[in-house]
Motif scaffolding. Structure first.
Motif, PDB file in Angstrom:
ATOM      1  N   LEU A   1       0.827  -1.203   0.000  1.00  0.00           N
ATOM      2  CA  LEU A   1       0.000   0.000   0.000  1.00  0.00           C
ATOM      3  C   LEU A   1       0.867   1.261   0.000  1.00  0.00           C
ATOM      4  O   LEU A   1       0.529   2.261  -0.632  1.00  0.00           O
ATOM      5  N   GLY A   2       1.999   1.196   0.712  1.00  0.00           N
ATOM      6  CA  GLY A   2       2.934   2.316   0.672  1.00  0.00           C
ATOM      7  C   GLY A   2       3.511   2.518  -0.719  1.00  0.00           C
ATOM      8  O   GLY A   2       3.649   3.654  -1.196  1.00  0.00           O
ATOM      9  N   VAL A   3       3.844   1.410  -1.396  1.00  0.00           N
ATOM     10  CA  VAL A   3       4.339   1.486  -2.770  1.00  0.00           C
ATOM     11  C   VAL A   3       3.251   2.044  -3.686  1.00  0.00           C
ATOM     12  O   VAL A   3       3.533   2.837  -4.602  1.00  0.00           O
ATOM     13  N   LEU A   4       2.001   1.655  -3.447  1.00  0.00           N
ATOM     14  CA  LEU A   4       0.884   2.170  -4.245  1.00  0.00           C
ATOM     15  C   LEU A   4       0.768   3.684  -4.101  1.00  0.00           C
ATOM     16  O   LEU A   4       0.453   4.384  -5.076  1.00  0.00           O
ATOM     17  N   ALA A   5       1.039   4.206  -2.909  1.00  0.00           N
ATOM     18  CA  ALA A   5       1.042   5.662  -2.712  1.00  0.00           C
ATOM     19  C   ALA A   5       2.095   6.314  -3.604  1.00  0.00           C
ATOM     20  O   ALA A   5       1.846   7.363  -4.225  1.00  0.00           O
ATOM     21  N   LEU A   6       3.269   5.699  -3.699  1.00  0.00           N
ATOM     22  CA  LEU A   6       4.336   6.233  -4.553  1.00  0.00           C
ATOM     23  C   LEU A   6       3.917   6.202  -6.022  1.00  0.00           C
ATOM     24  O   LEU A   6       4.207   7.130  -6.781  1.00  0.00           O
ATOM     25  N   VAL A   7       3.218   5.130  -6.428  1.00  0.00           N
ATOM     26  CA  VAL A   7       2.729   5.028  -7.803  1.00  0.00           C
ATOM     27  C   VAL A   7       1.724   6.149  -8.090  1.00  0.00           C
ATOM     28  O   VAL A   7       1.761   6.788  -9.150  1.00  0.00           O
ATOM     29  N   LEU A   8       0.839   6.397  -7.135  1.00  0.00           N
ATOM     30  CA  LEU A   8      -0.138   7.478  -7.308  1.00  0.00           C
ATOM     31  C   LEU A   8       0.551   8.830  -7.421  1.00  0.00           C
ATOM     32  O   LEU A   8       0.148   9.674  -8.238  1.00  0.00           O
TER      33      LEU A   8
ATOM     34  N   LEU B   1      12.476   3.409  -2.053  1.00  0.00           N
ATOM     35  CA  LEU B   1      11.664   3.422  -3.274  1.00  0.00           C
ATOM     36  C   LEU B   1      11.050   4.789  -3.548  1.00  0.00           C
ATOM     37  O   LEU B   1      10.587   5.052  -4.667  1.00  0.00           O
ATOM     38  N   SER B   2      11.045   5.668  -2.545  1.00  0.00           N
ATOM     39  CA  SER B   2      10.503   7.016  -2.738  1.00  0.00           C
ATOM     40  C   SER B   2      11.240   7.767  -3.838  1.00  0.00           C
ATOM     41  O   SER B   2      10.670   8.643  -4.498  1.00  0.00           O
ATOM     42  N   PHE B   3      12.519   7.414  -4.043  1.00  0.00           N
ATOM     43  CA  PHE B   3      13.292   8.069  -5.102  1.00  0.00           C
ATOM     44  C   PHE B   3      12.718   7.786  -6.479  1.00  0.00           C
ATOM     45  O   PHE B   3      12.992   8.519  -7.429  1.00  0.00           O
ATOM     46  N   SER B   4      11.942   6.719  -6.606  1.00  0.00           N
ATOM     47  CA  SER B   4      11.447   6.318  -7.930  1.00  0.00           C
ATOM     48  C   SER B   4      10.272   7.170  -8.403  1.00  0.00           C
ATOM     49  O   SER B   4       9.897   7.091  -9.571  1.00  0.00           O
ATOM     50  N   THR B   5       9.705   7.999  -7.538  1.00  0.00           N
ATOM     51  CA  THR B   5       8.501   8.747  -7.907  1.00  0.00           C
ATOM     52  C   THR B   5       8.705   9.652  -9.121  1.00  0.00           C
ATOM     53  O   THR B   5       7.931   9.586 -10.078  1.00  0.00           O
ATOM     54  N   PRO B   6       9.723  10.538  -9.131  1.00  0.00           N
ATOM     55  CA  PRO B   6       9.895  11.377 -10.330  1.00  0.00           C
ATOM     56  C   PRO B   6      10.279  10.578 -11.568  1.00  0.00           C
ATOM     57  O   PRO B   6       9.963  10.971 -12.696  1.00  0.00           O
TER      58      PRO B   6
ATOM     59  N   ALA C   1      12.208  30.647  -7.271  1.00  0.00           N
ATOM     60  CA  ALA C   1      13.347  29.942  -7.870  1.00  0.00           C
ATOM     61  C   ALA C   1      12.861  29.071  -9.015  1.00  0.00           C
ATOM     62  O   ALA C   1      11.684  28.687  -9.061  1.00  0.00           O
ATOM     63  N   PRO C   2      13.743  28.723  -9.948  1.00  0.00           N
ATOM     64  CA  PRO C   2      13.360  27.858 -11.085  1.00  0.00           C
ATOM     65  C   PRO C   2      12.903  26.486 -10.613  1.00  0.00           C
ATOM     66  O   PRO C   2      13.397  25.950  -9.618  1.00  0.00           O
ATOM     67  N   ALA C   3      11.980  25.904 -11.357  1.00  0.00           N
ATOM     68  CA  ALA C   3      11.380  24.623 -10.965  1.00  0.00           C
ATOM     69  C   ALA C   3      12.412  23.501 -10.886  1.00  0.00           C
ATOM     70  O   ALA C   3      12.289  22.594 -10.060  1.00  0.00           O
ATOM     71  N   ILE C   4      13.437  23.536 -11.752  1.00  0.00           N
ATOM     72  CA  ILE C   4      14.435  22.459 -11.761  1.00  0.00           C
ATOM     73  C   ILE C   4      15.176  22.404 -10.434  1.00  0.00           C
ATOM     74  O   ILE C   4      15.290  21.354  -9.796  1.00  0.00           O
ATOM     75  N   GLU C   5      15.694  23.552  -9.994  1.00  0.00           N
ATOM     76  CA  GLU C   5      16.418  23.594  -8.732  1.00  0.00           C
ATOM     77  C   GLU C   5      15.518  23.255  -7.556  1.00  0.00           C
ATOM     78  O   GLU C   5      15.900  22.517  -6.642  1.00  0.00           O
ATOM     79  N   VAL C   6      14.297  23.785  -7.590  1.00  0.00           N
ATOM     80  CA  VAL C   6      13.339  23.510  -6.513  1.00  0.00           C
ATOM     81  C   VAL C   6      13.066  22.015  -6.409  1.00  0.00           C
ATOM     82  O   VAL C   6      13.118  21.431  -5.320  1.00  0.00           O
ATOM     83  N   SER C   7      12.778  21.380  -7.540  1.00  0.00           N
ATOM     84  CA  SER C   7      12.453  19.951  -7.532  1.00  0.00           C
ATOM     85  C   SER C   7      13.620  19.112  -7.030  1.00  0.00           C
ATOM     86  O   SER C   7      13.429  18.162  -6.263  1.00  0.00           O
ATOM     87  N   LEU C   8      14.830  19.461  -7.462  1.00  0.00           N
ATOM     88  CA  LEU C   8      16.001  18.691  -7.055  1.00  0.00           C
ATOM     89  C   LEU C   8      16.226  18.781  -5.552  1.00  0.00           C
ATOM     90  O   LEU C   8      16.514  17.784  -4.885  1.00  0.00           O
ATOM     91  N   ILE C   9      16.076  19.982  -5.002  1.00  0.00           N
ATOM     92  CA  ILE C   9      16.274  20.157  -3.555  1.00  0.00           C
ATOM     93  C   ILE C   9      15.167  19.453  -2.778  1.00  0.00           C
ATOM     94  O   ILE C   9      15.429  18.753  -1.789  1.00  0.00           O
ATOM     95  N   VAL C  10      13.923  19.619  -3.227  1.00  0.00           N
ATOM     96  CA  VAL C  10      12.793  19.016  -2.521  1.00  0.00           C
ATOM     97  C   VAL C  10      12.930  17.504  -2.482  1.00  0.00           C
ATOM     98  O   VAL C  10      12.638  16.862  -1.452  1.00  0.00           O
ATOM     99  N   TYR C  11      13.429  16.909  -3.571  1.00  0.00           N
ATOM    100  CA  TYR C  11      13.527  15.449  -3.612  1.00  0.00           C
ATOM    101  C   TYR C  11      14.769  14.898  -2.913  1.00  0.00           C
ATOM    102  O   TYR C  11      15.164  13.761  -3.147  1.00  0.00           O
ATOM    103  N   SER C  12      15.321  15.707  -2.029  1.00  0.00           N
ATOM    104  CA  SER C  12      16.297  15.157  -1.086  1.00  0.00           C
ATOM    105  C   SER C  12      15.582  14.537   0.117  1.00  0.00           C
ATOM    106  O   SER C  12      16.217  13.896   0.947  1.00  0.00           O
ATOM    107  N   TRP C  13      14.244  14.676   0.180  1.00  0.00           N
ATOM    108  CA  TRP C  13      13.516  14.156   1.341  1.00  0.00           C
ATOM    109  C   TRP C  13      13.608  12.627   1.474  1.00  0.00           C
ATOM    110  O   TRP C  13      13.703  12.128   2.612  1.00  0.00           O
ATOM    111  N   PRO C  14      13.615  11.845   0.378  1.00  0.00           N
ATOM    112  CA  PRO C  14      13.781  10.400   0.599  1.00  0.00           C
ATOM    113  C   PRO C  14      15.127  10.049   1.229  1.00  0.00           C
ATOM    114  O   PRO C  14      15.230   9.092   2.004  1.00  0.00           O
ATOM    115  N   LEU C  15      16.168  10.817   0.881  1.00  0.00           N
ATOM    116  CA  LEU C  15      17.481  10.582   1.485  1.00  0.00           C
ATOM    117  C   LEU C  15      17.419  10.837   2.984  1.00  0.00           C
ATOM    118  O   LEU C  15      17.924  10.032   3.789  1.00  0.00           O
TER     119      LEU C  15
END
Length: 289
Positions: A5-12, A236-241, A86-100
């Motif tokens: 179910l947690g993986v399904l959340a990532l798929v969504l 597996l959270s890294f797989s979302t983007p 800030a530009p979306a690219i930089e924002v997205s990259l920084i935000v997706y440090s959350w799985p780490l």
């Protein structure tokens, strides 16, 4: 089952970009308010099906209310604000440090090094998708956007880690969703001009988002982190983007890139390293898929 179910959340969440194409004309906070209102309705629908009282007060403590609202609303608020500075690219990259960060939070003392190595591999995998052929241009004028992005990453990793320790009912997410919907409405009235003359495709997008990535997924994430394999889900959270890019490519909305293959490979290797006993667990069926 809980891990599944947690993986399904990532798929969504991977479907967010595709479904978001249906609602591009709707202001961000207005859309957030509408989606979380649908998320709250999921709780009511569940109670109707189970013949439970519809409006039983939640079992949330003051701490759970605070962290839940800050997690669900604070993350989205900071993210939308970051995109203004800030530009979306930089924002997205920084935000997706959350799985780490989450991987490190849920790791034990003995597994922290492998979690760190695996987490960095996953993060590099994300970088292949988000950056593509673009370059990062760190500019002083974007500093507020960067700071808000860092806050985003800290909020979501902290909220997710809190879920692993919290013992409240999963359906309490519905009450938190109602609180987020009200706060998002206030933010909409403060920062945006309303767009309520929606087409049927826009309404469809709102409903699907509310049932899925911006609503229903939070119930599944709650279950996964409370009762599932937390370290595996963090990895597996890294797989979302990556999944999002794959779905957009399959739908013909984004050109196919070999970066997707590289990213998936790095994330898979990172997940195995961060979960060094993963293969043995799967063989002994100790992970509840």
């Amino acid at each position: 089952m809980s891990t599944f179910l947690g993986v399904l959340a990532l798929v969504l969440w991977g479907l967010l970009a595709l479904l978001g194409t249906l609602t591009l004309a709707i202001p961000a906070f207005q859309l957030l308010s509408m989606c979380f209102l649908i998320s709250a309705f999921i709780m009511i629908l569940k109670r109707l099906i189970q013949n439970k009282p519809l409006f039983t007060l939640p079992s949330l403590t003051a701490e759970q209310w605070l962290i839940g609202i800050v997690g669900l609303f604070g993350f989205h608020f900071c993210y939308f604000m970051a995109l203004k500075f800030a530009p979306a690219i930089e924002v997205s990259l920084i935000v997706y440090s959350w799985p780490l960060l989450l991987t490190l939070f849920v790791a034990t003392k003995t597994s922290r090094l492998s979690a760190l190595v695996g987490g960095f591999l996953g993060f590099f995998g994300i970088a292949f998708i988000i950056l593509k052929d673009n370059q990062i241009n760190i500019e002083d004028e974007f500093i507020w956007g960067y700071l808000l992005s860092i806050i985003c990453a800290c909020i979501w990793s902290g909220y997710s880690w809190f879920l692993t320790k919290s013992n409240n009912e999963v359906e309490d997410v519905g009450w938190l969703s109602l609180g987020v919907a009200l706060l998002a409405l206030v933010s909409h009235l403060q920062f945006e001009t309303g767009q309520w003359d929606l087409t049927w495709t826009q309404w469809l997008g709102v409903v699907l988002l509310g049932l899925g990535p911006v609503g229903g997924a939070f119930y599944l994430w709650d279950i996964g982190l409370k009762y599932g394999n937390q370290t595996l889900l963090a990895s597996l959270s890294f797989s979302t983007p990556v999944l999002s890019s794959f779905i957009l490519s399959a739908a013909g909305l984004n050109p196919w890139s070999f970066n997707i293959v590289i990213a998936l490979s790095l994330i898979a290797i990172g997940a195995i390293i961060a979960n060094k006993n993963l293969l043995g667990f799967l063989q002994r069926k100790q992970i509840r898929f």
